[in-house]
Design an enzyme around this catalytic site. Structure first.
Site, PDB file in Angstrom:
ATOM      1  N   ASN A  32       0.852  -1.186   0.000  1.00  0.00           N
ATOM      2  CA  ASN A  32       0.000   0.000   0.000  1.00  0.00           C
ATOM      3  C   ASN A  32       0.897   1.249   0.000  1.00  0.00           C
ATOM      4  O   ASN A  32       0.797   2.130   0.848  1.00  0.00           O
ATOM      5  CB  ASN A  32      -0.956  -0.010   1.206  1.00  0.00           C
ATOM      6  CG  ASN A  32      -2.042   1.039   1.060  1.00  0.00           C
ATOM      7  OD1 ASN A  32      -2.377   1.751   1.986  1.00  0.00           O
ATOM      8  ND2 ASN A  32      -2.590   1.153  -0.120  1.00  0.00           N
ATOM      9  N   GLY A  36       6.310   8.240   0.443  1.00  0.00           N
ATOM     10  CA  GLY A  36       7.319   8.007   1.482  1.00  0.00           C
ATOM     11  C   GLY A  36       8.116   6.738   1.185  1.00  0.00           C
ATOM     12  O   GLY A  36       9.350   6.716   1.288  1.00  0.00           O
ATOM     13  N   HIS A  37       7.418   5.681   0.786  1.00  0.00           N
ATOM     14  CA  HIS A  37       8.116   4.433   0.430  1.00  0.00           C
ATOM     15  C   HIS A  37       8.978   4.650  -0.816  1.00  0.00           C
ATOM     16  O   HIS A  37      10.102   4.153  -0.895  1.00  0.00           O
ATOM     17  CB  HIS A  37       7.113   3.314   0.130  1.00  0.00           C
ATOM     18  CG  HIS A  37       6.279   2.897   1.291  1.00  0.00           C
ATOM     19  ND1 HIS A  37       4.953   3.211   1.404  1.00  0.00           N
ATOM     20  CD2 HIS A  37       6.582   2.172   2.397  1.00  0.00           C
ATOM     21  CE1 HIS A  37       4.461   2.696   2.519  1.00  0.00           C
ATOM     22  NE2 HIS A  37       5.431   2.067   3.154  1.00  0.00           N
ATOM     23  N   GLY A 149      12.088   4.242   7.169  1.00  0.00           N
ATOM     24  CA  GLY A 149      11.611   5.605   7.399  1.00  0.00           C
ATOM     25  C   GLY A 149      11.753   5.988   8.859  1.00  0.00           C
ATOM     26  O   GLY A 149      11.528   5.172   9.758  1.00  0.00           O
ATOM     27  N   LEU A 186       3.112  11.049   5.800  1.00  0.00           N
ATOM     28  CA  LEU A 186       2.472  10.061   4.925  1.00  0.00           C
ATOM     29  C   LEU A 186       2.472   8.699   5.612  1.00  0.00           C
ATOM     30  O   LEU A 186       3.457   8.305   6.231  1.00  0.00           O
ATOM     31  CB  LEU A 186       3.199   9.969   3.583  1.00  0.00           C
ATOM     32  CG  LEU A 186       3.202  11.231   2.718  1.00  0.00           C
ATOM     33  CD1 LEU A 186       3.677  10.897   1.304  1.00  0.00           C
ATOM     34  CD2 LEU A 186       1.828  11.898   2.662  1.00  0.00           C
ATOM     35  N   ARG A 189      -1.997   4.242   6.735  1.00  0.00           N
ATOM     36  CA  ARG A 189      -3.213   4.328   7.558  1.00  0.00           C
ATOM     37  C   ARG A 189      -3.988   5.632   7.335  1.00  0.00           C
ATOM     38  O   ARG A 189      -5.143   5.730   7.740  1.00  0.00           O
ATOM     39  CB  ARG A 189      -2.880   4.138   9.043  1.00  0.00           C
ATOM     40  CG  ARG A 189      -2.418   2.709   9.320  1.00  0.00           C
ATOM     41  CD  ARG A 189      -2.438   2.317  10.777  1.00  0.00           C
ATOM     42  NE  ARG A 189      -2.310   0.880  10.925  1.00  0.00           N
ATOM     43  CZ  ARG A 189      -1.181   0.227  11.133  1.00  0.00           C
ATOM     44  NH1 ARG A 189      -0.044   0.884  11.210  1.00  0.00           N
ATOM     45  NH2 ARG A 189      -1.170  -1.098  11.251  1.00  0.00           N
TER      46      ARG A 189
END
Ligand code: PAF
Length: 285
Positions: A32, A36-37, A149, A186, A189
């Site tokens: 998901n 950020g990822h 992160g 970010l 959730r």
């Protein structure tokens, strides 16, 4: 970018990259994905020639009343994002592939002290689940470095400790939290928030920033500062889980003479639990 589902295929692909003299970076995720990822993968791709990401929603780190079943599974969109960010290989195993003997008798990795308190207090067993799956993934991929992160500040501290204590030859890199324009960190959730909750959500980081400002201005009465922060969160519509000022490396409660600090918070908007943190080193002012 190749997607593999078994440890055997993963090891073969990594061995091929190694035989070509490539250095390996690893970015573990639960999917998901958001920007950020993508930033973690892009950072990894800047540093090495072969980036492996994983997508695995790890049941071992979810409590019985948590969102394991409703955690969004968005493989096709995730693959596209990973490709764009510079990922070379995606490992997306099933639960059976990761835990072929089941989870009950699974060997566990636990990191004492750092796993206790904060998120560890409201999510018992969570960090043991994280430390166990990350150790397994590290053994499967055997990367030179891994990127995480800083938004999950306590998780990053736990992972740094496990790598150090178990002598894993893996460099751990922590990347700054990516935020929406209004300051909200970010997170997968955030997708659970309705429109009204999404409008309130940036208050969490605003409160952390105000607290940091007060500390920079010389405020050292942490209990009073925390009480004020809690009141601001409540007034903003949050149900605070915790709000703490900690020493940034050990995560023990901060005392007056500490210079390297982190303010950490977890708070509910409806059923959605948001976390955030702000790292401030008073020697960097
Ligand atoms: O941060 C996450 O997404 C997860 O906790 C991790 C590190 C991928 C382990 O399941």
């Amino acid at each position: 970018m190749n997607t593999v589902k078994t440890v055997r295929e993963l090891r073969a692909a990594v061995a091929r990259a190694r035989s070509e003299g490539k250095r390996i970076a690893f970015v573990p995720t639960m999917g998901n994905l958001h920007s950020g990822h993508a930033a973690l993968v892009a950072k990894a791709a800047q540093r090495v020639d072969f980036v492996v990401a994983s997508i695995f929603v790890n049941p071992l780190q979810f409590g019985p009343s948590e969102d394991l079943d409703k955690y969004p599974r968005t493989l096709a969109a995730d693959q596209e994002q990973l490709l764009q960010a510079g990922c070379h290989l995606l490992f997306a195993p099933t639960v059976e592939e990761m835990y072929p003997e089941g989870m009950t008798g699974q060997t566990r990795v636990s990191v004492p002290q750092l796993s206790e308190g904060l998120c560890g207090a409201s999510r018992p067993g969570h960090f043991e689940g994280v430390a166990t799956v990350v150790s397994k993934l590290f053994n499967m991929v055997q990367p030179d470095l891994a990127v995480f992160g800083q938004k999950d500040f306590q998780q990053l501290a736990v992972i740094r400790a496990l790598v150090r204590d178990l002598n894993m030859p893996i460099q751990i890199i922590g990347e700054p939290t990516v935020r929406a324009e209004d300051g909200l960190a970010l997170s997968s959730r955030n997708g659970y928030l309705n429109q009204e909750q999404r409008a309130i959500a940036p208050t969490l980081y605003r409160v952390l920033r105000q607290m940091a400002e007060a500390i920079r201005d010389g405020q050292r009465d942490y209990p009073a500062l925390l009480e004020q922060g809690q009141q601001q969160l409540l007034a903003g519509g949050f149900k605070p889980d915790y709000l703490e000022v900690r020493q940034a490396l050990s995560l023990r409660p901060a005392v007056d003479c500490d210079r390297d600090l982190v303010i950490l918070a977890a708070a509910y908007l409806g059923n959605t639990r948001l976390i955030d943190n702000l790292h401030l080193n008073l020697d960097d002012q």
